[in-house]
Design an enzyme around this catalytic site. Sequence first.
Site, PDB file in Angstrom:
ATOM      1  N   PHE A   2      23.178  69.296  43.063  1.00  0.00           N
ATOM      2  CA  PHE A   2      24.333  69.962  42.442  1.00  0.00           C
ATOM      3  C   PHE A   2      23.840  71.264  41.831  1.00  0.00           C
ATOM      4  CE2 PHE A   2      27.523  71.109  39.408  1.00  0.00           C
ATOM      5  CZ  PHE A   2      28.707  70.742  40.020  1.00  0.00           C
ATOM      6  N   ASP A  48      16.136  74.719  39.644  1.00  0.00           N
ATOM      7  CA  ASP A  48      17.405  74.670  38.914  1.00  0.00           C
ATOM      8  C   ASP A  48      17.231  73.682  37.771  1.00  0.00           C
ATOM      9  OD1 ASP A  48      19.881  74.132  37.875  1.00  0.00           O
ATOM     10  OD2 ASP A  48      20.908  74.001  39.808  1.00  0.00           O
ATOM     11  N   LYS A  69      23.371  74.597  30.151  1.00  0.00           N
ATOM     12  CA  LYS A  69      23.754  73.426  29.360  1.00  0.00           C
ATOM     13  C   LYS A  69      23.182  73.436  27.934  1.00  0.00           C
ATOM     14  CE  LYS A  69      24.880  70.331  33.185  1.00  0.00           C
ATOM     15  NZ  LYS A  69      26.274  69.980  32.906  1.00  0.00           N
TER      16      LYS A  69
HETATM   17  C1  LIG Z   1      21.505  71.090  38.018  1.00  0.00           C
HETATM   18  C2  LIG Z   1      22.766  71.851  37.754  1.00  0.00           C
HETATM   19  N1  LIG Z   1      22.878  73.110  38.185  1.00  0.00           N
HETATM   20  C3  LIG Z   1      23.980  73.841  37.968  1.00  0.00           C
HETATM   21  C4  LIG Z   1      25.058  73.303  37.307  1.00  0.00           C
HETATM   22  C5  LIG Z   1      26.278  74.132  37.091  1.00  0.00           C
HETATM   23  O1  LIG Z   1      26.356  74.531  35.761  1.00  0.00           O
HETATM   24  P1  LIG Z   1      27.736  75.025  35.151  1.00  0.00           P
HETATM   25  O2  LIG Z   1      28.675  73.875  35.204  1.00  0.00           O
HETATM   26  O3  LIG Z   1      27.400  75.471  33.760  1.00  0.00           O
HETATM   27  O4  LIG Z   1      28.198  76.161  36.001  1.00  0.00           O
HETATM   28  C6  LIG Z   1      24.996  71.989  36.843  1.00  0.00           C
HETATM   29  C7  LIG Z   1      26.149  71.380  36.162  1.00  0.00           C
HETATM   30  O5  LIG Z   1      26.289  70.202  36.010  1.00  0.00           O
HETATM   31  C8  LIG Z   1      23.827  71.240  37.069  1.00  0.00           C
HETATM   32  O6  LIG Z   1      23.710  69.966  36.661  1.00  0.00           O
END
Ligand SMILES: Cc1ncc(COP(=O)(O)O)c(C=O)c1O
Length: 398
Positions: A136, A221, A250
């Site tokens: 994700f 990420d 986050k």
């Molecule tokens: C690993 C990871 N990357 C990116 C995101 C996307 O972040 P955002 O919801 O702040 O755009 C998330 C969101 O859950 C995530 O868990």
Amino acid sequence: MSEIFDAIVAREKQVFMPMVRRWPVALERGFGSRVWDVEGREYIDLTAGWGVTAIGHCHPELVEAISDQARTLMQTTNIVYTKPQLDLAERLARLAPRGIHRSFFTSSGTEANEGALKLAARKTGRNRFVATLNSFHGRTLGAMGCLGQEKYRGPWKGIVREASFVPYGDADAVKAALSKEIAAFIVEPVQGEGGVVVPPPDYLRRVADACHAAGALLIADEVQTCVGRTGRWLACDHADVVPDIVTLGKGLGGGFPLAAFMATEEVMAAIQPGDHGGTYAGNPLACRAGAAVLRVIEAQGLIERAAVVGKDVLARLGAFAKTEPEKVECVRGLGLLIGLVLRDPAVALRVHAEARERGLLVNLTADRVLRLFPALNIPDRDLAQALEILEACIRSQS
Ligand SMILES: Cc1ncc(COP(=O)(O)O)c(C=O)c1O
């Protein structure tokens, strides 16, 4: 449900896009690891605003920093220098792995990933990506092209440029997928949304080596795993791997919308002014919030605490799993990112709903994984009570 709740639902139906399948809960306030709904019902919050409120809801130091900055300067164009942005970048440079100390700020994790992908393309002169199945990375088009779950990416196939997907945890598959066209391999050091999957210990080292041999970059990420969630500053630190680019989000803002992408000096050198930007990039209010979060995390030793408490939770739930082998498949995780994997999605759904009725908010992901990602400073008492509720809900299922 009460009249107050029903009225909220009715109002929302008139004006809101039906984009979210909501829980039957309307929250009003929170403090620490507890939240209260509009009827005054109290819950222990193991979701922490989806892994965001790293220092708990409404931490006084965070509230004070935001309030003070709101009275001082809330927004400027990113064309001018501001001290909150600089303070946060300096703090991040100090905390980040050696060599990766250049930051750019965004408002969300998905935007941070967009910046990271662009930066990798700029640095390598290549324009394709490799990503992992079940990953994700966010909902904007670039990040979604790397999102390895059909249920999110599938409907938009025509408008996203899709990455090549390889199974998570398989370094040989990454090696085989790399070519002269590939700018970067993007990976979560622990898959969160995909069900809290921890890769083999040598995975990140092997994929870093494979990327570099192929002239591609490694993008970690760490939107979900950053700022100590897994018991180290970044989850990559467990493997002693320094990615070329890392994205944070986050917990970084502790509840204020803030994310970042960071890179090594070498990668940053490829950047040209104007390559990326945003009205809210480096927003002083957000950056001041981020600095306050990091100050609290450091002052209270919350990274070390996440490691210790996480181990205790894994041990406790591991012992519990053995008592319910027909319902619980396993427990896995790192630090305070923990997945309790049930065998049956229908049972998982019932546990999830029953927990809520008993005053516990917990996330259910990947159909049957109860994901625990509480505040890093969740009080022992709240955590123990939460686990008791969770275990009781599982035990009560027939
Ligand atoms: C690993 C990871 N990357 C990116 C995101 C996307 O972040 P955002 O919801 O702040 O755009 C998330 C969101 O859950 C995530 O868990």
